[in-house]
Design a protein around this motif. Sequence first.
Motif, PDB file in Angstrom:
ATOM      1  N   GLY A  80       0.822  -1.199   0.000  1.00  0.00           N
ATOM      2  CA  GLY A  80       0.000   0.000   0.000  1.00  0.00           C
ATOM      3  C   GLY A  80       0.858   1.250   0.000  1.00  0.00           C
ATOM      4  O   GLY A  80       2.092   1.188   0.035  1.00  0.00           O
ATOM      5  N   ALA A  81       0.203   2.400  -0.026  1.00  0.00           N
ATOM      6  CA  ALA A  81       0.931   3.665  -0.146  1.00  0.00           C
ATOM      7  C   ALA A  81       1.870   3.891   1.039  1.00  0.00           C
ATOM      8  O   ALA A  81       3.026   4.298   0.854  1.00  0.00           O
ATOM      9  N   ASP A  82       1.408   3.616   2.249  1.00  0.00           N
ATOM     10  CA  ASP A  82       2.186   3.957   3.440  1.00  0.00           C
ATOM     11  C   ASP A  82       3.488   3.156   3.504  1.00  0.00           C
ATOM     12  O   ASP A  82       4.567   3.721   3.715  1.00  0.00           O
ATOM     13  N   SER A  83       3.403   1.853   3.320  1.00  0.00           N
ATOM     14  CA  SER A  83       4.615   1.036   3.403  1.00  0.00           C
ATOM     15  C   SER A  83       5.496   1.200   2.172  1.00  0.00           C
ATOM     16  O   SER A  83       6.719   1.079   2.256  1.00  0.00           O
ATOM     17  N   THR A  84       4.886   1.512   1.017  1.00  0.00           N
ATOM     18  CA  THR A  84       5.688   1.807  -0.178  1.00  0.00           C
ATOM     19  C   THR A  84       6.542   3.052   0.062  1.00  0.00           C
ATOM     20  O   THR A  84       7.741   3.080  -0.240  1.00  0.00           O
TER      21      THR A  84
ATOM     22  N   ALA B 122      13.166  -6.192   3.193  1.00  0.00           N
ATOM     23  CA  ALA B 122      11.708  -6.035   3.159  1.00  0.00           C
ATOM     24  C   ALA B 122      11.037  -7.380   3.379  1.00  0.00           C
ATOM     25  O   ALA B 122      11.535  -8.420   2.926  1.00  0.00           O
ATOM     26  N   ILE B 123       9.896  -7.343   4.070  1.00  0.00           N
ATOM     27  CA  ILE B 123       9.098  -8.545   4.307  1.00  0.00           C
ATOM     28  C   ILE B 123       7.663  -8.246   3.892  1.00  0.00           C
ATOM     29  O   ILE B 123       7.048  -7.283   4.366  1.00  0.00           O
ATOM     30  N   HIS B 124       7.153  -9.059   2.980  1.00  0.00           N
ATOM     31  CA  HIS B 124       5.758  -8.930   2.558  1.00  0.00           C
ATOM     32  C   HIS B 124       4.976 -10.122   3.085  1.00  0.00           C
ATOM     33  O   HIS B 124       5.327 -11.270   2.819  1.00  0.00           O
ATOM     34  N   VAL B 125       3.928  -9.845   3.863  1.00  0.00           N
ATOM     35  CA  VAL B 125       3.075 -10.914   4.401  1.00  0.00           C
ATOM     36  C   VAL B 125       1.880 -11.089   3.473  1.00  0.00           C
ATOM     37  O   VAL B 125       1.075 -10.171   3.304  1.00  0.00           O
ATOM     38  N   HIS B 126       1.798 -12.259   2.866  1.00  0.00           N
ATOM     39  CA  HIS B 126       0.728 -12.586   1.921  1.00  0.00           C
ATOM     40  C   HIS B 126      -0.354 -13.334   2.689  1.00  0.00           C
ATOM     41  O   HIS B 126      -0.208 -14.504   3.012  1.00  0.00           O
ATOM     42  N   HIS B 127      -1.469 -12.625   2.971  1.00  0.00           N
ATOM     43  CA  HIS B 127      -2.545 -13.235   3.756  1.00  0.00           C
ATOM     44  C   HIS B 127      -3.445 -14.136   2.917  1.00  0.00           C
ATOM     45  O   HIS B 127      -4.052 -15.067   3.434  1.00  0.00           O
TER      46      HIS B 127
ATOM     47  N   GLU C 172      21.406 -10.827  11.997  1.00  0.00           N
ATOM     48  CA  GLU C 172      21.702  -9.460  11.581  1.00  0.00           C
ATOM     49  C   GLU C 172      20.547  -8.495  11.757  1.00  0.00           C
ATOM     50  O   GLU C 172      20.767  -7.311  12.026  1.00  0.00           O
ATOM     51  N   VAL C 173      19.303  -8.945  11.634  1.00  0.00           N
ATOM     52  CA  VAL C 173      18.157  -8.037  11.734  1.00  0.00           C
ATOM     53  C   VAL C 173      17.510  -8.163  13.109  1.00  0.00           C
ATOM     54  O   VAL C 173      17.118  -9.253  13.525  1.00  0.00           O
ATOM     55  N   HIS C 174      17.430  -7.041  13.801  1.00  0.00           N
ATOM     56  CA  HIS C 174      16.798  -7.005  15.124  1.00  0.00           C
ATOM     57  C   HIS C 174      15.718  -5.924  15.212  1.00  0.00           C
ATOM     58  O   HIS C 174      15.082  -5.780  16.251  1.00  0.00           O
ATOM     59  N   ASP C 175      15.545  -5.168  14.123  1.00  0.00           N
ATOM     60  CA  ASP C 175      14.576  -4.065  14.102  1.00  0.00           C
ATOM     61  C   ASP C 175      13.691  -4.171  12.871  1.00  0.00           C
ATOM     62  O   ASP C 175      14.180  -4.505  11.777  1.00  0.00           O
ATOM     63  N   ILE C 176      12.415  -3.865  13.041  1.00  0.00           N
ATOM     64  CA  ILE C 176      11.455  -3.866  11.931  1.00  0.00           C
ATOM     65  C   ILE C 176      10.690  -2.552  11.957  1.00  0.00           C
ATOM     66  O   ILE C 176      10.188  -2.130  13.010  1.00  0.00           O
ATOM     67  N   ALA C 177      10.599  -1.897  10.804  1.00  0.00           N
ATOM     68  CA  ALA C 177       9.871  -0.636  10.680  1.00  0.00           C
ATOM     69  C   ALA C 177       8.464  -0.897  10.153  1.00  0.00           C
ATOM     70  O   ALA C 177       8.284  -1.634   9.170  1.00  0.00           O
ATOM     71  N   LEU C 178       7.477  -0.307  10.804  1.00  0.00           N
ATOM     72  CA  LEU C 178       6.069  -0.400  10.415  1.00  0.00           C
ATOM     73  C   LEU C 178       5.600   0.962   9.925  1.00  0.00           C
ATOM     74  O   LEU C 178       6.072   1.995  10.392  1.00  0.00           O
ATOM     75  N   ALA C 179       4.622   0.969   9.028  1.00  0.00           N
ATOM     76  CA  ALA C 179       4.293   2.203   8.321  1.00  0.00           C
ATOM     77  C   ALA C 179       3.072   2.938   8.855  1.00  0.00           C
ATOM     78  O   ALA C 179       2.568   3.841   8.189  1.00  0.00           O
TER      79      ALA C 179
END
Length: 326
Positions: free
Chosen positions: A33-37, A53-58, A120-127
């Motif tokens: 969506g616009a926000d995460s893009t 980047a991680i995309h969750v496909h529901h 290596e990854v310990h942080d995740i950004a949410l939009a």
Amino acid sequence: MAASPTPKPKPVKAPTLAHFTPGLPFAVALSGGADSTALLLACAERWPGQVRAIHVHHGLQTAADDFERHCLALCKLLNVPLVVQRVKARHAPGESPEDAARKARYQALADAVATHWPDEVHDIALAQHADDQVETVLLALSRGAGLPGLSAMPAVARRSGLQFHRPWLAEAGAALRDWLRMRQVAWIEDPSNQHLQFTRNRIRAEILPVLANAFPTFRQTFARSAAHAAQAQVLLDELAQSDLQTLGTPPRIQLLQQLSHARQANVLRHWLAQLGSPASTVQLNELLRQVDACRTRGHRIALKIGRGQVRREGDCLHWYNPEVLP
């Protein structure tokens, strides 16, 4: 008559990441969506080579594959590694589909990191942005929530061993879209956003425009109120923890009765939440009534609370898991 000069287009301000300081590298939760893009674009430009980047496909709607295709194309353009995590978010009895999807999404994000970037990854950004925060506060008010609900979404929270960041809680959703249009970057519009049977969508479509007209700075003032509520809740948690140390675990009824009604409610709510069985307002009020009435040895307490049961055993309150009740 001379023609009126064409008005200059209003300059579009780029969203800021000034207060976002993740550990590097980090991941962005990318819905498409616009926000995460916009978030992925801004992060990839700010920290080139350090963003995943991680995309969750529901799979909950026919547009799900369109979201995935957009994410694949965007990440290829930005040279960002992408993981697509597929989930089936079935809701349990009594649980809303939205809550089930949210839990599945968080678990999918944690699983993706654990599988692909565990060291290596310990942080995740949410939009989530300012409009989302206002919607959360209004939903909490409509449900008669206490301070935890009115605190809305924290800017930083720890979950599943990861640090989740919301760097754009001060940014308006429309501003993010304007910035993407200026940059000529497309996004996928979620068809379910138009479904007004969902309360959040009604708030967005019908209430936010009225608020913007009546209170132009409502995003900032709502965010400030949410921050005040969050700060007050921290103090209540500290008081509850202190009281619980005095009462003992499980809490002793006679010592509990010596506290004010408000402190009894606060410490019992905290105790039950720690056990993973938060009480509703009705349940908590009934427990308080029974605690107040518990003045003789023969007084019995056996009350369903959350997912379990609170019982009187001797001079203490005990919580029992219904799966292992004696």
